[in-house]
Design an enzyme around this catalytic site. Structure first.
Site, PDB file in Angstrom:
ATOM      1  NE  ARG A   1     -29.630  11.606  -3.178  1.00 52.41           N
ATOM      2  CZ  ARG A   1     -29.023  11.012  -4.750  1.00 52.41           C
ATOM      3  NH1 ARG A   1     -29.916  10.763  -5.376  1.00 52.41           N
ATOM      4  NH2 ARG A   1     -28.009  10.557  -4.323  1.00 52.41           N
TER       5      ARG A   1
ATOM      6  N   GLY B   1     -24.171   1.131  -4.573  1.00 52.92           N
ATOM      7  CA  GLY B   1     -24.335  -0.372  -3.803  1.00 52.92           C
ATOM      8  C   GLY B   1     -23.578  -1.254  -4.864  1.00 52.92           C
TER       9      GLY B   1
ATOM     10  NE  ARG C   1     -24.425   6.969  -6.951  1.00 51.97           N
ATOM     11  CZ  ARG C   1     -23.101   6.109  -6.227  1.00 51.97           C
ATOM     12  NH1 ARG C   1     -22.352   5.691  -6.836  1.00 51.97           N
ATOM     13  NH2 ARG C   1     -23.678   5.498  -5.147  1.00 51.97           N
TER      14      ARG C   1
ATOM     15  CG  HIS D   1     -18.587   8.850  -6.066  1.00 51.78           C
ATOM     16  ND1 HIS D   1     -17.932   8.564  -5.065  1.00 51.78           N
ATOM     17  CD2 HIS D   1     -19.607   7.803  -6.212  1.00 51.78           C
ATOM     18  CE1 HIS D   1     -18.462   7.688  -4.436  1.00 51.78           C
ATOM     19  NE2 HIS D   1     -19.491   7.228  -5.153  1.00 51.78           N
ATOM     20  CG  HIS D   2     -16.898   4.686  -9.458  1.00 49.44           C
ATOM     21  ND1 HIS D   2     -16.686   3.736  -8.506  1.00 49.44           N
ATOM     22  CD2 HIS D   2     -16.602   3.591 -10.594  1.00 49.44           C
ATOM     23  CE1 HIS D   2     -16.362   2.528  -8.804  1.00 49.44           C
ATOM     24  NE2 HIS D   2     -16.531   2.478 -10.232  1.00 49.44           N
TER      25      HIS D   2
ATOM     26  CB  VAL E   1       3.943  -1.042  -6.884  1.00 53.30           C
ATOM     27  CG1 VAL E   1       3.994  -1.759  -8.214  1.00 53.30           C
ATOM     28  CG2 VAL E   1       3.723  -2.327  -6.005  1.00 53.30           C
TER      29      VAL E   1
ATOM     30  CD  GLU F   1      -2.464   1.744   0.379  1.00 55.69           C
ATOM     31  OE1 GLU F   1      -2.399   2.762  -0.182  1.00 55.69           O
ATOM     32  OE2 GLU F   1      -3.533   0.857  -0.144  1.00 55.69           O
TER      33      GLU F   1
ATOM     34  NE  ARG G   1     -19.599   3.039  -8.400  1.00 50.70           N
ATOM     35  CZ  ARG G   1     -20.061   3.601  -7.192  1.00 50.70           C
ATOM     36  NH1 ARG G   1     -21.165   2.587  -6.639  1.00 50.70           N
ATOM     37  NH2 ARG G   1     -19.722   4.424  -6.539  1.00 50.70           N
TER      38      ARG G   1
ATOM     39  N   GLY H   1     -22.898   3.379   1.704  1.00 46.70           N
ATOM     40  CA  GLY H   1     -24.034   2.768   1.159  1.00 46.70           C
ATOM     41  C   GLY H   1     -24.333   1.614   1.631  1.00 46.70           C
ATOM     42  N   GLY H   2     -23.542   0.452   0.590  1.00 48.21           N
ATOM     43  CA  GLY H   2     -23.677  -0.967   1.181  1.00 48.21           C
ATOM     44  C   GLY H   2     -23.502  -1.924  -0.078  1.00 48.21           C
TER      45      GLY H   2
ATOM     46  CG  ASN I   1     -11.740   6.097  -3.120  1.00 46.51           C
ATOM     47  OD1 ASN I   1     -11.385   7.159  -2.559  1.00 46.51           O
ATOM     48  ND2 ASN I   1     -11.832   6.354  -4.496  1.00 46.51           N
TER      49      ASN I   1
ATOM     50  CD  GLU J   1     -27.165   6.415  -4.564  1.00 51.24           C
ATOM     51  OE1 GLU J   1     -27.575   5.349  -5.286  1.00 51.24           O
ATOM     52  OE2 GLU J   1     -26.518   7.098  -5.616  1.00 51.24           O
TER      53      GLU J   1
ATOM     54  CG  HIS K   1     -22.267  10.629  -5.156  1.00 50.10           C
ATOM     55  ND1 HIS K   1     -23.485  11.628  -4.669  1.00 50.10           N
ATOM     56  CD2 HIS K   1     -22.434   9.308  -5.042  1.00 50.10           C
ATOM     57  CE1 HIS K   1     -24.076  10.477  -3.923  1.00 50.10           C
ATOM     58  NE2 HIS K   1     -23.809   9.268  -4.133  1.00 50.10           N
TER      59      HIS K   1
ATOM     60  CG  ASP L   1       0.103   5.620  -8.978  1.00 54.71           C
ATOM     61  OD1 ASP L   1      -0.118   6.584  -9.451  1.00 54.71           O
ATOM     62  OD2 ASP L   1       0.416   5.447  -7.808  1.00 54.71           O
TER      63      ASP L   1
END
Length: 589
Positions: A399, A567, A420, A524-525, A296, A174, A564, A188-189, A182, A396, A383, A362
């Site tokens: 919501r 979840g 999203r 976000h993603h 790395v 790491e 995406r 969320g889940g 992240n 979310e 997001h 990277d």
């Protein structure tokens, strides 16, 4: 026959590696026994950790073998995190042993807690005569499997590999000073269909419906085989995590899902910190080595093009080679590399990011020289509900449990439970490109993760709708009318204004006090990444797998398509992380 020959050659090559390279991965200094045992030695000691916004440096004074004073010498955390920092410092006074994130951390300030506790523990380790991670150096050595990245995907892969073959030596590398990446941010889940948990709660779902939701949410740009693979393996992964000790007994609804399938801890607590705690405990049980501050910088290959290890940079800048039979890349996305984001998607130039500082992409530079291909790199998700000032993700699920979005005029402007990309676009059309997420005490009590936002002082509160409107400077009469109309439609079970379904409006907003948080879209993603197949093998441009190289999680592309669903990110890392660990364990055999 060709495969048998390749395997035999590989066995010989690895045998030579083992004979020619040192078996110890540490320098002589690291092999030394503890200098002074576990007792804290009196004096002044300094340590460092990695928080949300960068390095944290702590100075600890030890007197009579216990902590007398702690001073945070340097930190760049948000002002909202100051209460958490003060609480952790107070908890350290009188301590004679190391602190624990699970016991001493503050809910809602996961990354800050980890950084502060890490800095204090680094100083305490020095007081015990132990080396801090920043002072450790490693030399050339061998292992069976290298996992690059200590987030949810990396630790899932490491644990699954250890379970598949307990005789293997597995090392996780790491580059950051803390583990989690992240995953630490995730609230969320985990999406999964046809699970035992769903059946126990009386939730009717199907893998086909899950598949259809993912494809529709991704605008049908998803790679079907990757989607089917996720859908097929998600239920067993939920059971696997539960067997490791994860609490996934609460199932909620996220935008884009047809039914409740987002598995999370009881009460709707944040999934990320809980998941990391469970996976970290599993790595310790399986004797998996995790090295932080080990970056790395490239891959090692054999003459036949197979991957045989990694090139690593120690914290002090020196380098070493870690030879292995297989490598799993689990480094996450590139959402913190704003220059790369802007180059791939110019419309996102200037946007804030929700990603941790290490999400810089990277791995693409390591894989490109091997002919590895990427896919859908321009598919980058924003997001819709990031707290507008400090850019903290507001899940979310808020919501999903009943909150609404209103603009500066106090009016709703979209279906809050749309995907999203759609909700983000709707917010960007509003004044100041912002909105307010509004909910009541009933919603707050239904979702434990909201307490994290309260702990960070992100919520405005009013005993009445009018008082709340005054707190956030929007027209009181308009907000009262908006909430009243929403409650009427909730009771009727049909949203005539924006089409929110009855399932998506679980409760009326009628229980004081009332809350609001200002939100704006943020990066976000990153849906694009390395091309992989359903076996998590990294692919070349011609579709052939690179032998010995696997990847899982956000570093890969093609699963989520153009967008995406909430979840599915955590589902991706645990499902494909687990599969990568199993596949890498079986490869060398």
């Amino acid at each position: 026959m060709k495969q048998k020959i390749t395997t035999s050659v590989w066995a010989v090559v690895m045998a030579l590696f083992v004979l020619m390279m040192p078996t110890s991965c540490s320098s002589d200094d690291n092999d030394a026994a503890e200098l002074t045992g576990q007792m804290l030695q009196d004096g002044e000691w300094t340590g460092s950790g990695e928080g949300r916004s960068g390095s944290i440096i702590a100075k600890v004074v030890v007197k009579n073998h216990q902590v007398e004073q702690v001073t945070i010498v340097s930190q760049s955390e948000s002002v909202f995190a100051q209460d958490a920092i003060n609480s952790i410092v107070a908890n350290a006074i009188g301590r004679q042993q190391l602190m624990s994130v699970e016991v001493d951390g503050i809910s809602g300030a996961t990354l800050t807690s980890t950084g502060v506790i890490g800095a204090i523990n680094s100083a305490l380790q020095a007081a015990m005569g132990k080396q801090a991670d920043a002072d450790k150096t490693y030399i050339d050595c061998t292992c069976d499997i290298v996992v690059v990245g200590a987030g949810g995907a990396g630790l899932s892969a490491a644990v699954a590999a250890a379970e598949t073959d307990g005789s293997q030596k597995i090392i996780v590398l790491e580059k950051q000073g803390i583990i989690g990446g992240n995953t630490n941010y995730s609230t969320g889940g985990i999406n999964a269909a046809e699970t035992d948990v769903q059946r126990g709660l009386g939730i009717e779902d199907s893998k086909q419906l899950f598949y259809d939701d993912i494809m529709r949410g991704g605008r049908y740009e998803n790679i079907p085989s990757l989607v089917q693979n996720l859908v097929d393996h998600a239920p067993v992964t939920i059971s696997w995590l539960s067997g490791l000790g994860a609490d996934l007994t609460d199932v909620g609804l996220m935008a884009g899902s047809s039914v409740k399938r987002t598995h999370r801890p009881k009460g709707g607590s944040a999934i990320g910190p809980h998941l990391m705690k469970v996976l970290k405990a599993a790595t310790e049980k399986d004797n998996i080595e995790i090295r932080t501050l080990n970056k790395v910088v490239g891959l090692r290959t054999a003459t036949d093009g197979s991957v045989t290890g990694v090139k690593v940079q120690n914290a002090d800048g020196s380098s070493y080679v870690l030879a292995s039979r297989a490598v799993i890349i689990a480094t996450g996305g590139f959402g913190a590399n704003l220059a790369m984001v802007a180059r791939l998607q110019p419309s996102l130039s200037g946007f804030a990011t929700l990603n941790h500082p290490g999400a810089t992409g990277d791995a693409f530079d390591w894989v490109a020289p091997l002919g590895g291909s990427t896919i859908q790199m321009a598919n980058i998700q924003i997001h819709p509900t990031a707290e507008a000032t400090n850019h903290i993700l507001i899940t979310e699920a808020v919501r999903g449990n009943g909150a609404i979005l209103v603009n500066h005029d106090g009016e709703r402007f979209c279906n809050e439970m749309d995907t999203r990309d759609v909700v983000s676009a709707a917010i960007l059309r509003q004044r100041s490109h912002e909105a307010f997420l509004v909910f009541d005490q009933g919603v707050r009590q239904s979702l434990a993760s909201i307490e994290t936002y309260a702990n960070q002082h992100l919520l405005s509160q009013g005993n009445t709708i009018e008082e709340l409107a005054s707190m956030v400077n929007i027209p009181a009469a308009a907000l009262v009318a908006t909430v009243h109309r929403y409650n009427e439609q909730q009771q009727a079970g049909h949203d005539d204004d924006f089409g929110r379904s009855a399932t998506e409006m679980p409760i009326p907003l009628a229980t004081p006090p009332y809350y609001a948080v200002s939100v704006a879209p943020a990066i976000h993603h990153t849906m694009g990444g390395l091309s992989v197949n359903a076996q998590t093998q990294v692919l070349r441009a011609d579709g052939a797998p690179i032998p010995g190289l696997y990847a899982a999680g956000e570093v890969t592309g093609g699963l989520h398509g153009a967008n995406r669903l909430g979840g599915n990110g955590v589902a991706d890392i645990v499902v494909n992380g687990r599969l990568a660990g199993i596949a890498a364990s079986q490869w060398h055999k």
